[in-house]
Design a protein around this motif. Structure first.
Motif, PDB file in Angstrom:
ATOM      1  N   UNK A 109       0.832  -1.204   0.000  1.00 29.52           N
ATOM      2  CA  UNK A 109       0.000   0.000   0.000  1.00 29.52           C
ATOM      3  C   UNK A 109       0.866   1.254   0.000  1.00 29.52           C
ATOM      4  N   UNK A 110       1.920   1.266   0.819  1.00 32.65           N
ATOM      5  CA  UNK A 110       2.819   2.423   0.857  1.00 32.65           C
ATOM      6  C   UNK A 110       3.519   2.630  -0.475  1.00 32.65           C
ATOM      7  N   UNK A 111       3.916   1.523  -1.116  1.00 40.77           N
ATOM      8  CA  UNK A 111       4.584   1.622  -2.414  1.00 40.77           C
ATOM      9  C   UNK A 111       3.637   2.181  -3.477  1.00 40.77           C
ATOM     10  N   UNK A 112       2.370   1.738  -3.435  1.00 35.09           N
ATOM     11  CA  UNK A 112       1.381   2.234  -4.401  1.00 35.09           C
ATOM     12  C   UNK A 112       1.174   3.729  -4.223  1.00 35.09           C
ATOM     13  N   UNK A 113       0.953   4.153  -2.972  1.00 32.77           N
ATOM     14  CA  UNK A 113       0.716   5.572  -2.699  1.00 32.77           C
ATOM     15  C   UNK A 113       1.928   6.402  -3.088  1.00 32.77           C
ATOM     16  N   UNK A 114       3.112   5.911  -2.759  1.00 33.31           N
ATOM     17  CA  UNK A 114       4.338   6.639  -3.093  1.00 33.31           C
ATOM     18  C   UNK A 114       4.486   6.793  -4.609  1.00 33.31           C
ATOM     19  N   UNK A 115       4.195   5.717  -5.358  1.00 34.50           N
ATOM     20  CA  UNK A 115       4.315   5.778  -6.824  1.00 34.50           C
ATOM     21  C   UNK A 115       3.325   6.775  -7.408  1.00 34.50           C
ATOM     22  N   UNK A 116       2.092   6.759  -6.920  1.00 37.18           N
ATOM     23  CA  UNK A 116       1.066   7.656  -7.443  1.00 37.18           C
ATOM     24  C   UNK A 116       1.360   9.114  -7.096  1.00 37.18           C
ATOM     25  N   UNK A 117       1.750   9.361  -5.858  1.00 35.50           N
ATOM     26  CA  UNK A 117       2.020  10.741  -5.427  1.00 35.50           C
ATOM     27  C   UNK A 117       3.274  11.282  -6.118  1.00 35.50           C
ATOM     28  N   UNK A 229      -5.908  17.028  -9.129  1.00 38.29           N
ATOM     29  CA  UNK A 229      -7.275  16.861  -8.619  1.00 38.29           C
ATOM     30  C   UNK A 229      -7.549  15.383  -8.402  1.00 38.29           C
ATOM     31  N   UNK A 230      -8.656  15.105  -7.715  1.00 38.38           N
ATOM     32  CA  UNK A 230      -8.945  13.726  -7.284  1.00 38.38           C
ATOM     33  C   UNK A 230     -10.458  13.534  -7.248  1.00 38.38           C
ATOM     34  N   UNK A 231     -10.933  12.434  -7.812  1.00 35.42           N
ATOM     35  CA  UNK A 231     -12.376  12.163  -7.796  1.00 35.42           C
ATOM     36  C   UNK A 231     -12.678  10.822  -7.140  1.00 35.42           C
ATOM     37  N   UNK A 239      -7.218  20.923  -6.978  1.00 35.35           N
ATOM     38  CA  UNK A 239      -5.992  21.626  -6.576  1.00 35.35           C
ATOM     39  C   UNK A 239      -5.506  21.186  -5.202  1.00 35.35           C
ATOM     40  N   UNK A 240      -5.283  19.900  -5.051  1.00 32.66           N
ATOM     41  CA  UNK A 240      -4.835  19.361  -3.767  1.00 32.66           C
ATOM     42  C   UNK A 240      -3.311  19.233  -3.756  1.00 32.66           C
ATOM     43  N   UNK A 241      -2.751  19.233  -2.556  1.00 29.27           N
ATOM     44  CA  UNK A 241      -1.305  19.099  -2.395  1.00 29.27           C
ATOM     45  C   UNK A 241      -0.892  17.633  -2.395  1.00 29.27           C
ATOM     46  N   UNK A 242       0.412  17.384  -2.382  1.00 34.23           N
ATOM     47  CA  UNK A 242       0.909  16.009  -2.314  1.00 34.23           C
ATOM     48  C   UNK A 242       0.435  15.327  -1.033  1.00 34.23           C
ATOM     49  N   UNK A 243       0.481  16.045   0.064  1.00 33.39           N
ATOM     50  CA  UNK A 243       0.070  15.467   1.344  1.00 33.39           C
ATOM     51  C   UNK A 243      -1.418  15.123   1.341  1.00 33.39           C
ATOM     52  N   UNK A 244      -2.225  16.016   0.784  1.00 36.34           N
ATOM     53  CA  UNK A 244      -3.664  15.748   0.720  1.00 36.34           C
ATOM     54  C   UNK A 244      -3.952  14.552  -0.181  1.00 36.34           C
ATOM     55  N   UNK A 245      -3.238  14.453  -1.304  1.00 32.98           N
ATOM     56  CA  UNK A 245      -3.427  13.302  -2.197  1.00 32.98           C
ATOM     57  C   UNK A 245      -3.045  12.009  -1.489  1.00 32.98           C
ATOM     58  N   UNK A 246      -1.928  12.020  -0.781  1.00 30.44           N
ATOM     59  CA  UNK A 246      -1.497  10.817  -0.058  1.00 30.44           C
ATOM     60  C   UNK A 246      -2.515  10.421   1.004  1.00 30.44           C
ATOM     61  N   UNK A 247      -3.064  11.394   1.715  1.00 25.66           N
ATOM     62  CA  UNK A 247      -4.059  11.096   2.747  1.00 25.66           C
ATOM     63  C   UNK A 247      -5.343  10.527   2.146  1.00 25.66           C
ATOM     64  N   UNK A 248      -5.787  11.101   1.032  1.00 22.27           N
ATOM     65  CA  UNK A 248      -7.000  10.598   0.379  1.00 22.27           C
ATOM     66  C   UNK A 248      -6.794   9.173  -0.123  1.00 22.27           C
ATOM     67  N   UNK A 249      -5.644   8.922  -0.726  1.00 21.74           N
ATOM     68  CA  UNK A 249      -5.357   7.579  -1.226  1.00 21.74           C
ATOM     69  C   UNK A 249      -5.274   6.570  -0.082  1.00 21.74           C
ATOM     70  N   UNK A 250      -4.635   6.959   0.996  1.00 19.79           N
ATOM     71  CA  UNK A 250      -4.518   6.039   2.135  1.00 19.79           C
ATOM     72  C   UNK A 250      -5.895   5.746   2.735  1.00 19.79           C
ATOM     73  N   UNK A 251      -6.715   6.757   2.811  1.00 21.75           N
ATOM     74  CA  UNK A 251      -8.059   6.577   3.363  1.00 21.75           C
ATOM     75  C   UNK A 251      -8.901   5.641   2.497  1.00 21.75           C
ATOM     76  N   UNK A 252      -8.848   5.825   1.178  1.00 19.29           N
ATOM     77  CA  UNK A 252      -9.696   5.039   0.275  1.00 19.29           C
ATOM     78  C   UNK A 252      -9.098   3.686  -0.058  1.00 19.29           C
ATOM     79  N   UNK A 253      -7.793   3.622  -0.311  1.00 17.65           N
ATOM     80  CA  UNK A 253      -7.163   2.360  -0.668  1.00 17.65           C
ATOM     81  C   UNK A 253      -6.980   1.464   0.547  1.00 17.65           C
ATOM     82  N   UNK A 254      -6.854   2.047   1.733  1.00 19.82           N
ATOM     83  CA  UNK A 254      -6.724   1.226   2.935  1.00 19.82           C
ATOM     84  C   UNK A 254      -7.928   0.344   3.133  1.00 19.82           C
ATOM     85  N   UNK A 255      -9.119   0.873   2.867  1.00 16.41           N
ATOM     86  CA  UNK A 255     -10.350   0.079   2.958  1.00 16.41           C
ATOM     87  C   UNK A 255     -10.377  -1.008   1.904  1.00 16.41           C
ATOM     88  N   UNK A 256      -9.930  -0.671   0.692  1.00  7.18           N
ATOM     89  CA  UNK A 256      -9.928  -1.653  -0.392  1.00  7.18           C
ATOM     90  C   UNK A 256      -8.991  -2.805  -0.080  1.00  7.18           C
TER      91      UNK A 256
END
Length: 273
Positions: A109-117, A229-231, A239-256
């Protein structure tokens, strides 16, 4: 009564014995999955099957040859399976062999988020437009079939390279499942919502469109502004920052990850196997 107690004890002992053996076999299979050892194990079963057939048909020459293979086979297996055996012994030493594979899931999960961000940030700074969709529960086979199969391990280098301008794959969306880039240059449905700002382009409308018909997550990098941006679920985070993108991905992908830890595979036409 004493005899019944002994019988119950023996039954429980047998159940525990069988359960432990099957659990160890399961952990070994999970450990060897995706390595060359699986192919070698298939070869061993083929050899044993041939030996059984030769025994039934009384093919003595074949039996002698296979018996020699069986005699020297354990030595060959130790040499061939050395990396896998070493890894298994290391896991036993760390106490992780009999534990759940949660740690490795967190690492993936960390590797995925890091690659995307990392990829999104790199492309944003250089005004490289990108549309990255992450499949979750909703089947996206119809959209995958509109693109070009990739079947590659997710990395920020590969993801960035796909969207380099004036290359065959840069136009369209990349679809990702788990830690695999499934396809590129995919067409997504455009949203017809009248509430989307007129200043947003095709990428944002496609990202909103796929979020309205599925539970997929989509990252958009604007070619004009470089903003990210993120949907998700019909919502647009602009217009989100890197930190906001990482938090959103962790929140949504963590459940998945907690719900679907196994990886789905796709054939060349984009349908799940």
């Amino acid at each position: 009564m004493l005899g019944e107690g002994l019988n119950i004890f023996n039954i429980l002992r047998i159940i525990v014995d069988i359960t432990l053996v099957w659990y160890v076999f399961y952990k070994l299979i999970m450990l060897l999955r995706g390595t060359k050892a699986i192919q070698l194990l298939k070869g061993i079963f083929v050899v044993l099957f041939i030996y059984l057939v030769s025994y039934i048909l009384n093919l003595q020459t074949v039996q002698v040859m296979i018996e020699q293979v069986i005699v020297w086979g354990p030595v060959a297996l130790i040499v061939l399976f050395q990396p896998e055996l070493r890894r298994a012994l290391e896991q036993i030493g760390r106490g992780s062999f009999f534990s759940r594979n949660r740690h490795s899931e967190e690492e993936i999960l960390n590797q995925i988020i890091d690659a995307l961000v990392t990829s999104s940030s790199y492309m944003g700074k250089r005004r490289i437009g990108a549309l990255i969709t992450i499949e979750r529960e909703t089947n996206m086979g119809d959209y995958i079939e509109t693109g070009i199969p990739i079947q590659g391990q997710l990395s920020h280098q590969l993801l960035t390279n796909i969207f380099v301008p004036n290359t065959p794959l840069h136009d369209g969306a990349v679809i990702i499942h788990h830690d695999q880039i499934i396809a590129a240059a995919c067409y997504l449905p455009l949203s017809e919502s009248p509430f989307i700002s007129k200043e947003l382009g095709t990428r944002h409308r496609a990202a909103m469109g796929i979020s309205e018909v599925s539970d997929a997550l989509t990252i958009i990098v604007s070619e004009e502004t470089g903003n990210i941006s993120y949907t998700r679920n019909g919502e647009l985070h602009r217009d989100i920052s890197q930190e906001e993108l990482a938090n959103l991905l962790r929140q949504d992908l963590g459940t998945s990850f907690s719900q679907t830890p196994t990886l789905k595979t796709w054939n060349w036409r984009g349908r799940k196997k």
